[in-house]
Design a protein around this motif. Structure first.
Motif, PDB file in Angstrom:
ATOM      1  N   VAL A 188      25.596  59.404  16.643  1.00 47.32           N
ATOM      2  CA  VAL A 188      24.655  59.731  16.393  1.00 47.32           C
ATOM      3  C   VAL A 188      24.221  61.239  16.728  1.00 47.32           C
ATOM      4  O   VAL A 188      23.700  62.040  15.985  1.00 47.32           O
TER       5      VAL A 188
ATOM      6  N   TYR B  24      23.402  64.292  14.371  1.00 45.44           N
ATOM      7  CA  TYR B  24      22.272  64.965  14.620  1.00 45.44           C
ATOM      8  C   TYR B  24      22.434  66.562  14.788  1.00 45.44           C
ATOM      9  O   TYR B  24      21.686  67.249  14.139  1.00 45.44           O
TER      10      TYR B  24
ATOM     11  N   ASP C  16      23.744  67.631  10.894  1.00 46.61           N
ATOM     12  CA  ASP C  16      22.852  67.339   9.546  1.00 46.61           C
ATOM     13  C   ASP C  16      21.794  68.408   9.788  1.00 46.61           C
ATOM     14  O   ASP C  16      20.823  67.751  10.056  1.00 46.61           O
TER      15      ASP C  16
ATOM     16  N   GLY D 195      18.773  66.903   7.626  1.00 47.34           N
ATOM     17  CA  GLY D 195      18.192  65.869   8.398  1.00 47.34           C
ATOM     18  C   GLY D 195      17.251  65.933   9.536  1.00 47.34           C
ATOM     19  O   GLY D 195      16.287  65.469   9.783  1.00 47.34           O
ATOM     20  N   ARG D 196      17.911  66.851  10.167  1.00 43.77           N
ATOM     21  CA  ARG D 196      17.199  67.423  11.848  1.00 43.77           C
ATOM     22  C   ARG D 196      15.821  68.191  11.434  1.00 43.77           C
ATOM     23  O   ARG D 196      14.877  67.901  11.963  1.00 43.77           O
TER      24      ARG D 196
ATOM     25  N   SER E   7      13.435  65.355  10.344  1.00 46.87           N
ATOM     26  CA  SER E   7      12.811  64.477  11.308  1.00 46.87           C
ATOM     27  C   SER E   7      11.730  65.455  11.963  1.00 46.87           C
ATOM     28  O   SER E   7      10.917  64.816  12.396  1.00 46.87           O
TER      29      SER E   7
ATOM     30  N   HIS F 145      14.890  60.272  17.688  1.00 50.09           N
ATOM     31  CA  HIS F 145      14.444  59.884  16.512  1.00 50.09           C
ATOM     32  C   HIS F 145      15.608  59.248  16.051  1.00 50.09           C
ATOM     33  O   HIS F 145      15.645  58.213  15.464  1.00 50.09           O
ATOM     34  N   TYR F 146      16.443  59.808  15.990  1.00 51.00           N
ATOM     35  CA  TYR F 146      17.939  59.379  15.452  1.00 51.00           C
ATOM     36  C   TYR F 146      18.362  58.145  16.173  1.00 51.00           C
ATOM     37  O   TYR F 146      18.880  57.381  15.480  1.00 51.00           O
TER      38      TYR F 146
ATOM     39  N   PHE G 268      11.744  55.979   9.433  1.00 53.57           N
ATOM     40  CA  PHE G 268      13.173  56.659   9.245  1.00 53.57           C
ATOM     41  C   PHE G 268      13.480  56.934   7.747  1.00 53.57           C
ATOM     42  O   PHE G 268      14.075  56.493   6.970  1.00 53.57           O
TER      43      PHE G 268
ATOM     44  N   PHE H  53      14.640  60.212   6.774  1.00 53.65           N
ATOM     45  CA  PHE H  53      15.263  61.578   7.101  1.00 53.65           C
ATOM     46  C   PHE H  53      15.387  62.679   5.952  1.00 53.65           C
ATOM     47  O   PHE H  53      16.639  63.035   5.652  1.00 53.65           O
TER      48      PHE H  53
END
Length: 559
Positions: free
Chosen positions: A290, A294, A297, A300-301, A304, A328-329, A545, A547
């Motif tokens: 993960v 994180y 990505d 996605g980061r 989030s 969060h991830y 969730f 993302f």
């Protein structure tokens, strides 16, 4: 860039299905170059018999076996000499479904600067060792490219931009055997050539002869990954400077376009580690994976941290820091592990407290069907695993088709019966609606997510207030509720300490949509749901969730 494609088919002792492959390629108007890489008899004579330049098939014979990569490069050189801009590589063993050829060519035509590769969708014939080996290679490639864009680097069904590929082959030391497919893709990526993927079904036919040599080729792959990692360190500034742009197909912001990134094999590996080391060992593994995702990505980061910033602003807290996004991830990884435990070892998932289940107990006893509107907040799948038995009901979950294929496969590995109640949909058409109505009339329950926008576009949504700004929420759950004519409940399942709390909230005894002002009624229903989702997000902010940019503006699409 012009687009003048041909096909290159490398072959080493594969000829039994070559005729069918050539017929398909010629049927798509592709001139074909077959490269016989030192085949033995009877394959040598059988391959030579296909040579028919007048009908668009050339056979190039290499008297000495030099490896798959050497054969592909030889075919590309002949293609370049004859003026072709792109070459479709097709393996001669018949493993790839050529039904994906149109999609492969269309993508290459739209993105002639890119390397277009198949992304395998396997059936049950694939050897387990091959699956695990491929997944490990995926992880190495993610490290070597500092990116997750290459979803599969080993598929022998792809479209090469000929000039760019030969330039890399001439300038770099590249493996010439089974290490070629992966290395050429990574080195093209380093030089700014993007990769796009097209799903392709892959089977391992009975009696198929593989040219993969376990010891030799695994050693070559090990040497290749070592060489690539060392080269990455030595050329890092240049590699970062030449990173290819994210193309439209791979950079789509819609949730349905997000790749699975090896989720099936990753969860299978987690399953094995959980069996040996228990939850602590499994979370240690997931922590490493993960953290990598994180850090790599970026989209996605950002999504989030944007979501957490909205939650904090509503709650009067300071903006989130990068470590909050990592938490969060990790919360998502914990949720995924709990789903697996709930299906495979439910006694280990911890206590579950249920609120608001009195009405549902009564409806279950009366044999009535119910529509549950769930979300990507918390762990709805854990609720399904633990509560189906309590209510003595089949709980059918609607999932987008692309994600349901692999998710069902994972479910079948631990509970073969459960996947039968995971229904694959892209949009709910008349036939699907009739089938769902039948299930409701049999007293079954249906669960649908209220916080996913339609795959077909944003036209069947309403933008309603959510965490301080209007966001799109689908009309689908409420249209489905009106068609089903059954009671509708919201279900939320949040982690609390070592256990979970499930809450049921009555949404409507039934949903009836007026003929006039139907859109306004749907907007009001979506706003009611969004308000309840926001309420629970503020209680457990790390447990939502989605993302991706949930608030992104999008033009309307006609229904």
């Amino acid at each position: 860039m012009t687009f003048k494609p041909c096909a290159v088919v490398p072959s080493r002792n594969h000829h039994t299905v070559l005729g069918a492959i050539l017929a398909t390629l010629r049927g798509h108007g592709l001139p074909v170059i077959v490269v016989d890489d030192g085949s033995d008899e009877p394959s040598q004579s059988a391959i030579a018999a296909f040579h028919d330049p007048g009908n668009g098939v050339q056979v190039l014979r290499r008297t000495t076996n030099g490896g798959k990569g050497a054969a592909v490069v030889a075919g590309l050189r002949l293609a370049a000499a004859q003026g072709y801009s792109h070459a479709v590589q097709v393996d001669a063993d018949g493993q790839h479904d050529l039904g994906a050829l149109d999609s492969l060519l269309d993508t290459a035509r739209a993105h002639p600067e890119a390397l277009i590769s198949g992304r395998p969708v396997y059936d049950q014939s694939v050897p387990r060792a091959r699956r695990i080996g491929r997944w490990l290679t995926h992880v190495w490639v993610w490290v070597e490219t500092l990116s997750l864009r290459i979803a599969d680097s080993m598929c022998g069904f792809r479209v090469y931009p000929v000039a760019a590929t030969l330039d890399v082959a001439d300038r770099e030391r590249i493996g010439r055997r089974m290490d070629f497919d992966t290395e050429i893709m990574v080195r093209l990526f380093w030089r700014g050539v993007p990769t796009l993927h097209v799903p392709v079904k892959v089977a391992y036919p009975t009696g198929n002869t593989s040219n993969f040599r376990m010891l030799r080729d695994n050693w070559l792959l090990t040497v290749m990954h070592t060489r690539l990692c060392l080269t990455l360190l030595l050329r890092l500034p240049s590699i970062l400077r030449n990173r290819p742009p994210a193309l439209a197909r791979e950079g789509s912001g819609h949730w349905a376009a997000l790749g699975e990134r090896g989720a099936y094999l990753g969860m299978q590996l987690a399953k094995l580690i959980y069996a040996v080391f228990g939850r602590p060992g499994c979370m240690a593994l997931l922590g490493v994976v993960v953290t990598y995702f994180y850090l790599s990505d970026s989209k996605g980061r950002r999504s989030s941290l944007d979501y957490l910033a909205r939650v904090n602003a509503r709650s009067g807290r300071p903006p989130p820091r990068w470590r909050d996004g990592l938490r969060h991830y990790m919360s998502f990884a914990d949720k995924a592990l709990n789903v697996f435990i709930a299906w495979s070892a439910p006694e280990r998932v911890g206590p579950i407290t249920v609120e608001g289940d009195e009405d549902l107990d009564r409806l279950a006893a009366e044999g009535k069907g119910v529509l549950l509107i769930v979300s990507h907040l918390g762990n709805a799948e854990l609720s399904r695993a633990r509560l189906a038995e309590q209510f003595r009901k089949n709980i059918n979950v609607l999932l987008h088709t692309r994600h349901a294929v692999h998710y069902n496969r994972l479910l079948r590995s631990v509970r073969p019966d459960v996947a039968d109640h995971t229904i694959q949909v892209t949009e709910i058409g008349p036939e699907t609606a009739i089938a769902l109505k039948d299930r409701i009339e049999r007293g079954e329950w249906i669960a649908i997510a209220g916080d996913r926008t339609p795959v077909g576009g944003q036209g069947r949504t309403s933008r309603v207030p959510f965490l301080g700004e209007d966001a799109p929420f689908s009309h689908g759950p409420y249209v489905l509720a009106a068609l089903m004519g059954c009671p509708v409940y919201l279900m939320f399942c949040l982690r609390e300490g070592d256990g979970h709390r499930v809450s049921f909230e009555k949404f409507a005894d039934r949903v009836e949509l007026p003929r006039r002002n139907k859109d306004q009624a749907l907007t009001e229903l979506a706003a009611r749901y969004a308000a309840r989702l926001e309420h629970h997000c503020l209680k457990a902010p790390l447990q939502w969730f989605n993302f991706f940019d949930f608030w992104a503006p999008s033009g309307p699409e006609k229904p």
